[in-house]
Design a protein around this motif. Structure first.
Motif, PDB file in Angstrom:
ATOM      1  N   MET A 160       0.819  -1.203   0.000  1.00  0.00           N
ATOM      2  CA  MET A 160       0.000   0.000   0.000  1.00  0.00           C
ATOM      3  C   MET A 160       0.860   1.264   0.000  1.00  0.00           C
ATOM      4  O   MET A 160       0.546   2.233  -0.687  1.00  0.00           O
ATOM      5  CB  MET A 160      -0.954  -0.010   1.201  1.00  0.00           C
ATOM      6  CG  MET A 160      -1.919  -1.195   1.186  1.00  0.00           C
ATOM      7  SD  MET A 160      -2.824  -1.388  -0.374  1.00  0.00           S
ATOM      8  CE  MET A 160      -3.903   0.013  -0.287  1.00  0.00           C
ATOM      9  N   LYS A 161       1.950   1.255   0.752  1.00  0.00           N
ATOM     10  CA  LYS A 161       2.840   2.419   0.764  1.00  0.00           C
ATOM     11  C   LYS A 161       3.447   2.648  -0.608  1.00  0.00           C
ATOM     12  O   LYS A 161       3.510   3.770  -1.089  1.00  0.00           O
ATOM     13  CB  LYS A 161       3.960   2.227   1.792  1.00  0.00           C
ATOM     14  CG  LYS A 161       3.531   2.470   3.206  1.00  0.00           C
ATOM     15  CD  LYS A 161       4.716   2.302   4.135  1.00  0.00           C
ATOM     16  CE  LYS A 161       4.311   2.489   5.564  1.00  0.00           C
ATOM     17  NZ  LYS A 161       5.439   2.278   6.483  1.00  0.00           N
ATOM     18  N   ARG A 162       3.908   1.562  -1.225  1.00  0.00           N
ATOM     19  CA  ARG A 162       4.483   1.684  -2.568  1.00  0.00           C
ATOM     20  C   ARG A 162       3.467   2.270  -3.534  1.00  0.00           C
ATOM     21  O   ARG A 162       3.798   3.127  -4.351  1.00  0.00           O
ATOM     22  CB  ARG A 162       4.934   0.319  -3.078  1.00  0.00           C
ATOM     23  CG  ARG A 162       6.408   0.094  -2.989  1.00  0.00           C
ATOM     24  CD  ARG A 162       6.742  -1.192  -3.662  1.00  0.00           C
ATOM     25  NE  ARG A 162       5.942  -2.245  -3.053  1.00  0.00           N
ATOM     26  CZ  ARG A 162       6.330  -3.464  -2.803  1.00  0.00           C
ATOM     27  NH1 ARG A 162       7.520  -3.854  -3.161  1.00  0.00           N
ATOM     28  NH2 ARG A 162       5.550  -4.334  -2.225  1.00  0.00           N
ATOM     29  N   GLY A 163       2.236   1.795  -3.445  1.00  0.00           N
ATOM     30  CA  GLY A 163       1.185   2.316  -4.317  1.00  0.00           C
ATOM     31  C   GLY A 163       0.946   3.792  -4.087  1.00  0.00           C
ATOM     32  O   GLY A 163       0.786   4.564  -5.033  1.00  0.00           O
ATOM     33  N   GLY A 198       2.092   6.318  -6.825  1.00  0.00           N
ATOM     34  CA  GLY A 198       0.881   6.780  -7.479  1.00  0.00           C
ATOM     35  C   GLY A 198       0.269   5.751  -8.406  1.00  0.00           C
ATOM     36  O   GLY A 198      -0.446   6.094  -9.340  1.00  0.00           O
ATOM     37  N   VAL A 199       0.570   4.490  -8.153  1.00  0.00           N
ATOM     38  CA  VAL A 199       0.024   3.408  -8.985  1.00  0.00           C
ATOM     39  C   VAL A 199      -0.915   2.556  -8.147  1.00  0.00           C
ATOM     40  O   VAL A 199      -0.875   2.578  -6.929  1.00  0.00           O
ATOM     41  CB  VAL A 199       1.149   2.517  -9.568  1.00  0.00           C
ATOM     42  CG1 VAL A 199       2.029   3.309 -10.500  1.00  0.00           C
ATOM     43  CG2 VAL A 199       1.962   1.874  -8.466  1.00  0.00           C
ATOM     44  N   SER A 200      -1.722   1.805  -8.836  1.00  0.00           N
ATOM     45  CA  SER A 200      -2.654   0.925  -8.153  1.00  0.00           C
ATOM     46  C   SER A 200      -1.904  -0.190  -7.428  1.00  0.00           C
ATOM     47  O   SER A 200      -0.945  -0.760  -7.956  1.00  0.00           O
ATOM     48  CB  SER A 200      -3.616   0.308  -9.169  1.00  0.00           C
ATOM     49  OG  SER A 200      -4.416  -0.668  -8.544  1.00  0.00           O
ATOM     50  N   ALA A 201      -2.347  -0.508  -6.242  1.00  0.00           N
ATOM     51  CA  ALA A 201      -1.738  -1.585  -5.463  1.00  0.00           C
ATOM     52  C   ALA A 201      -2.436  -2.914  -5.722  1.00  0.00           C
ATOM     53  O   ALA A 201      -2.103  -3.913  -5.103  1.00  0.00           O
ATOM     54  CB  ALA A 201      -1.793  -1.233  -3.979  1.00  0.00           C
ATOM     55  N   VAL A 202      -3.381  -2.932  -6.632  1.00  0.00           N
ATOM     56  CA  VAL A 202      -4.202  -4.125  -6.851  1.00  0.00           C
ATOM     57  C   VAL A 202      -3.357  -5.338  -7.209  1.00  0.00           C
ATOM     58  O   VAL A 202      -3.532  -6.411  -6.635  1.00  0.00           O
ATOM     59  CB  VAL A 202      -5.270  -3.863  -7.936  1.00  0.00           C
ATOM     60  CG1 VAL A 202      -5.993  -5.131  -8.321  1.00  0.00           C
ATOM     61  CG2 VAL A 202      -6.244  -2.811  -7.456  1.00  0.00           C
ATOM     62  N   ALA A 212      -0.150  -6.005  -6.679  1.00  0.00           N
ATOM     63  CA  ALA A 212       0.694  -6.445  -5.570  1.00  0.00           C
ATOM     64  C   ALA A 212      -0.132  -7.106  -4.473  1.00  0.00           C
ATOM     65  O   ALA A 212       0.253  -8.147  -3.932  1.00  0.00           O
ATOM     66  CB  ALA A 212       1.476  -5.267  -5.008  1.00  0.00           C
ATOM     67  N   VAL A 213      -1.264  -6.527  -4.153  1.00  0.00           N
ATOM     68  CA  VAL A 213      -2.115  -7.102  -3.106  1.00  0.00           C
ATOM     69  C   VAL A 213      -2.729  -8.417  -3.575  1.00  0.00           C
ATOM     70  O   VAL A 213      -2.861  -9.367  -2.802  1.00  0.00           O
ATOM     71  CB  VAL A 213      -3.196  -6.093  -2.656  1.00  0.00           C
ATOM     72  CG1 VAL A 213      -4.193  -6.729  -1.719  1.00  0.00           C
ATOM     73  CG2 VAL A 213      -2.538  -4.884  -1.995  1.00  0.00           C
ATOM     74  N   THR A 214      -3.044  -8.515  -4.860  1.00  0.00           N
ATOM     75  CA  THR A 214      -3.566  -9.769  -5.415  1.00  0.00           C
ATOM     76  C   THR A 214      -2.527 -10.869  -5.304  1.00  0.00           C
ATOM     77  O   THR A 214      -2.840 -12.004  -4.919  1.00  0.00           O
ATOM     78  CB  THR A 214      -3.989  -9.571  -6.881  1.00  0.00           C
ATOM     79  OG1 THR A 214      -5.018  -8.577  -6.918  1.00  0.00           O
ATOM     80  CG2 THR A 214      -4.507 -10.852  -7.498  1.00  0.00           C
ATOM     81  N   ARG A 215      -1.265 -10.549  -5.618  1.00  0.00           N
ATOM     82  CA  ARG A 215      -0.181 -11.541  -5.478  1.00  0.00           C
ATOM     83  C   ARG A 215      -0.007 -11.943  -4.018  1.00  0.00           C
ATOM     84  O   ARG A 215       0.174 -13.118  -3.703  1.00  0.00           O
ATOM     85  CB  ARG A 215       1.125 -10.989  -6.031  1.00  0.00           C
ATOM     86  CG  ARG A 215       1.219 -11.020  -7.540  1.00  0.00           C
ATOM     87  CD  ARG A 215       2.627 -10.728  -8.025  1.00  0.00           C
ATOM     88  NE  ARG A 215       3.148  -9.442  -7.580  1.00  0.00           N
ATOM     89  CZ  ARG A 215       2.980  -8.292  -8.220  1.00  0.00           C
ATOM     90  NH1 ARG A 215       2.304  -8.269  -9.355  1.00  0.00           N
ATOM     91  NH2 ARG A 215       3.485  -7.181  -7.758  1.00  0.00           N
ATOM     92  N   LEU A 216      -0.050 -10.964  -3.125  1.00  0.00           N
ATOM     93  CA  LEU A 216       0.081 -11.248  -1.696  1.00  0.00           C
ATOM     94  C   LEU A 216      -1.044 -12.162  -1.228  1.00  0.00           C
ATOM     95  O   LEU A 216      -0.809 -13.141  -0.515  1.00  0.00           O
ATOM     96  CB  LEU A 216       0.077  -9.945  -0.889  1.00  0.00           C
ATOM     97  CG  LEU A 216       0.077 -10.092   0.632  1.00  0.00           C
ATOM     98  CD1 LEU A 216       1.316 -10.838   1.115  1.00  0.00           C
ATOM     99  CD2 LEU A 216      -0.020  -8.721   1.289  1.00  0.00           C
ATOM    100  N   ALA A 217      -2.268 -11.878  -1.636  1.00  0.00           N
ATOM    101  CA  ALA A 217      -3.417 -12.708  -1.243  1.00  0.00           C
ATOM    102  C   ALA A 217      -3.255 -14.138  -1.762  1.00  0.00           C
ATOM    103  O   ALA A 217      -3.537 -15.104  -1.037  1.00  0.00           O
ATOM    104  CB  ALA A 217      -4.713 -12.099  -1.767  1.00  0.00           C
ATOM    105  N   ALA A 218      -2.788 -14.276  -2.992  1.00  0.00           N
ATOM    106  CA  ALA A 218      -2.577 -15.620  -3.554  1.00  0.00           C
ATOM    107  C   ALA A 218      -1.522 -16.379  -2.759  1.00  0.00           C
ATOM    108  O   ALA A 218      -1.685 -17.564  -2.465  1.00  0.00           O
ATOM    109  CB  ALA A 218      -2.183 -15.513  -5.021  1.00  0.00           C
TER     110      ALA A 218
END
Length: 86
Positions: free
Chosen positions: A45-48, A52-56, A58-64
């Protein structure tokens, strides 16, 4: 924030959103660190926010990855239970 209850995570994210609106971003994501998955989530989330980019993605990979770890742990527990039950 509860990991296993969607409401706990939702409430936590609502607090984060309120803090972000108040421009307290630096301390906002630290509250997630109390969870095993929280540090990496906060990093995504911080990187996003910084880039200024979507964290979707990265978070999707983390969730997987978290789902894979959870499945492996469940399989390990099931094997141990089967071995000890014999």
């Amino acid at each position: 924030m509860a990991v296993d209850g969607g409401a706990g995570l939702a409430e936590g994210l609502e607090r984060v959103a309120a803090s972000l609106r108040s421009h307290r971003e630096q301390s906002v994501w630290g509250g997630f660190a109390q969870h095993p998955w929280g540090v990496e989530f906060a990093r995504c989330m911080k990187r996003g926010g910084v880039a200024g980019v979507s964290a979707v993605e990265a978070v999707t990979r983390l969730a997987a990855e978290l789902r894979r770890k959870r499945a492996r742990a469940a399989n390990t527990r099931a094997r141990r239970a089967a071995v000890s039950g014999e």
